[in-house]
Design an enzyme around this catalytic site. Structure first.
Site, PDB file in Angstrom:
ATOM      1  N   GLY A 271       0.805  -1.217   0.000  1.00 10.70           N
ATOM      2  CA  GLY A 271       0.000   0.000   0.000  1.00 10.70           C
ATOM      3  C   GLY A 271       0.839   1.268   0.000  1.00 10.70           C
ATOM      4  O   GLY A 271       0.336   2.351   0.323  1.00 10.70           O
TER       5      GLY A 271
ATOM      6  N   HIS B  18      11.812   1.420   1.704  1.00  3.88           N
ATOM      7  CA  HIS B  18      11.433   0.052   2.076  1.00  3.88           C
ATOM      8  C   HIS B  18      12.448  -0.536   3.065  1.00  3.88           C
ATOM      9  O   HIS B  18      12.404  -1.726   3.365  1.00  3.88           O
ATOM     10  CB  HIS B  18      11.429  -0.860   0.835  1.00  3.88           C
ATOM     11  CG  HIS B  18      10.301  -0.621  -0.124  1.00  3.88           C
ATOM     12  ND1 HIS B  18       8.997  -0.452   0.272  1.00  3.88           N
ATOM     13  CD2 HIS B  18      10.287  -0.582  -1.486  1.00  3.88           C
ATOM     14  CE1 HIS B  18       8.235  -0.301  -0.806  1.00  3.88           C
ATOM     15  NE2 HIS B  18       8.984  -0.371  -1.874  1.00  3.88           N
TER      16      HIS B  18
ATOM     17  N   SER C 114       0.137  -9.893  -4.487  1.00  7.08           N
ATOM     18  CA  SER C 114       0.388  -8.638  -5.198  1.00  7.08           C
ATOM     19  C   SER C 114       1.808  -8.626  -5.776  1.00  7.08           C
ATOM     20  O   SER C 114       2.034  -8.231  -6.922  1.00  7.08           O
ATOM     21  CB  SER C 114       0.183  -7.471  -4.227  1.00  7.08           C
ATOM     22  OG  SER C 114       0.360  -6.255  -4.867  1.00  7.08           O
TER      23      SER C 114
HETATM   24  P1  A3P Z   1      -2.934  -5.345  -5.510  1.00  5.98           P
HETATM   25  O1  A3P Z   1      -1.821  -5.916  -6.331  1.00  5.98           O
HETATM   26  O2  A3P Z   1      -3.428  -6.310  -4.470  1.00  5.98           O
HETATM   27  O3  A3P Z   1      -4.037  -4.785  -6.310  1.00  5.98           O
HETATM   28  P2  A3P Z   1       2.590  -0.810  -3.326  1.00  5.98           P
HETATM   29  O4  A3P Z   1       2.038   0.540  -3.566  1.00  5.98           O
HETATM   30  O5  A3P Z   1       3.177  -0.978  -1.955  1.00  5.98           O
HETATM   31  O6  A3P Z   1       3.478  -1.259  -4.421  1.00  5.98           O
HETATM   32  O7  A3P Z   1       1.332  -1.795  -3.285  1.00  5.98           O
HETATM   33  C1  A3P Z   1       0.611  -2.046  -4.453  1.00  5.98           C
HETATM   34  C2  A3P Z   1      -0.746  -2.548  -4.045  1.00  5.98           C
HETATM   35  O8  A3P Z   1      -1.549  -1.458  -3.585  1.00  5.98           O
HETATM   36  C3  A3P Z   1      -1.488  -3.140  -5.246  1.00  5.98           C
HETATM   37  O9  A3P Z   1      -2.335  -4.128  -4.680  1.00  5.98           O
HETATM   38  C4  A3P Z   1      -2.252  -1.924  -5.748  1.00  5.98           C
HETATM   39  O10 A3P Z   1      -3.349  -2.260  -6.571  1.00  5.98           O
HETATM   40  C5  A3P Z   1      -2.689  -1.297  -4.431  1.00  5.98           C
HETATM   41  N1  A3P Z   1      -2.982   0.142  -4.545  1.00  5.98           N
HETATM   42  C6  A3P Z   1      -2.339   1.070  -5.298  1.00  5.98           C
HETATM   43  N2  A3P Z   1      -2.905   2.268  -5.149  1.00  5.98           N
HETATM   44  C7  A3P Z   1      -3.950   2.106  -4.289  1.00  5.98           C
HETATM   45  C8  A3P Z   1      -4.934   2.997  -3.755  1.00  5.98           C
HETATM   46  N3  A3P Z   1      -4.966   4.280  -4.088  1.00  5.98           N
HETATM   47  N4  A3P Z   1      -5.850   2.483  -2.906  1.00  5.98           N
HETATM   48  C9  A3P Z   1      -5.823   1.184  -2.560  1.00  5.98           C
HETATM   49  N5  A3P Z   1      -4.925   0.283  -3.050  1.00  5.98           N
HETATM   50  C10 A3P Z   1      -3.989   0.748  -3.899  1.00  5.98           C
END
Ligand code: A3P
Length: 332
Positions: free
Chosen positions: A79, A138, A168
């Protein structure tokens, strides 16, 4: 973040510094992990792609956190993009209104709030020309430079149900795998994740490091879960604003600003913007990726459509064992 370019002398000094890091990395334990075509290296108990590990070594040696800094911290795929957007929108709301010209409508959240690991040069690392001073990383807690604790900077950590994080990550790595190269199968990705041999992993150690720190230094570190942010976005966005020192006033609440922040940063809004559908970004000078890879489904529990019942059971056991006694748990 705007940054001045390093001059020639600084570049020469940086290339010497990087040479030193590369020599150290070559001596570290290595494995294939994350993406089937790439080696990862174990450093201070965690696994990294070498490109990011050199940056982490640079940060450890040369970055000094300042009291004004706000750090978004996470394990990949938990997230980060969402939390970056929210933090940026909250912290800069006196500068930008939530109109069509808001920076988040034209730039990826990763451009608005940069990763420390993406700032390659020593000259740029400690630059004070970013008045808002928002960064992300990270890095695991135990590898952070000492200034993260000794300065009054704030950290906000986000984590996620490990099963969703793994799901994910697997989709993400497959999308990033160059044409002609093979991505891990889900079974292989699962094995590596469970063994902890996974970029920035072991997952549990990363999460537990920040969980324990948040209990010890609650004024320094806010610990969030993706699932909680999804279920009660309003409450957590207000808590985030309060924590980072930009609380919403009663008037702002009455005027619907919290809702505006939430709407601007929502998955539906961000993922449908042209910049996030079609834009690309240089993560490092060697690596360019599409902004769209950071938006997939944005839901809780998609692991149920991916992992088998056996995988889920095995992970439950590992999670139970690793988190036992910590007070931390994840809903499934
Ligand atoms: P999924 O692959 O389960 O859809 P990060 O940003 O740490 O790389 O995490 C990516 C994950 O957060 C992905 O999950 C992505 O779709 C989700 N994500 C990205 N933007 C988001 C938002 N604005 N609200 C909720 N989830 C989001």
């Amino acid at each position: 973040m705007e940054s001045t370019k390093p001059n020639e002398a600084e570049e020469t000094s940086d290339s010497r510094i990087y040479q030193k890091y590369r020599e150290t990395i070559a001596t570290l334990p290595k494995a294939i992990g994350g993406n089937a075509s790439q080696e990862i290296y174990q450093y201070q108990g965690f696994w990294y792609y070498p490109l990011y590990l050199e940056r982490i070594m640079l940060i450890q040696e040369h970055f000094k956190a300042q009291p004004s800094h706000i750090m978004v911290v996470s394990m990949p795929k938990c997230g980060t993009t969402w939390l970056k957007a929210l933090t940026f929108a909250i912290a800069t709301r006196s500068q930008f209104d939530f109109s069509l010209s808001h920076p988040l409508t034209a730039s990826s959240p990763h451009e608005c709030l940069p990763f420390l690991e993406a700032v390659a040069a020593t000259a740029c690392l400690n630059e004070a020309n970013n008045p808002i001073a928002l960064f992300a990383t990270h890095m695991p807690f135990t590898s952070l430079p000492e200034s993260f604790l000794s300065s009054a900077c704030k950290m906000v950590y986000i984590c996620r149900n490990p099963k969703d994080a793994l799901t994910s990550m697997w989709h993400f790595e497959c999308r990033l795998t160059p044409k002609g190269k093979k991505c891990f199968t889900l079974e292989e990705a699962f094995e590596h994740f469970s063994d902890g041999v996974y970029p920035y992993g072991p997952y549990w150690d990363h999460v537990l490091g920040y969980w324990k720190a948040s209990l010890e230094w609650p004024e320094k570190l806010l610990f969030l879960k993706y699932e909680d942010l999804k279920t009660d976005t309003m409450r957590h966005v207000k808590k985030l604003a309060q924590f980072i020192g930009h609380p919403f006033s009663l008037q702002e609440e009455k005027d619907g600003l919290v809702e505006e922040v939430i709407q601007l940063c929502s998955f539906e809004n961000l993922s449908n913007l042209d910049v996030n559908k079609f834009g690309k970004r240089h993560v490092t000078e060697k690596l360019e990726i599409e902004n769209a890879v950071f938006f997939r489904k944005g839901v809780v529990g998609d692991w149920k459509n991916n992992l088998t019942a056996e995988m889920s059971e095995q992970l439950d056991k590992i999670i139970e064992q690793k988190l036992r006694g910590s007070g931390l748990s994840f809903s499934s």
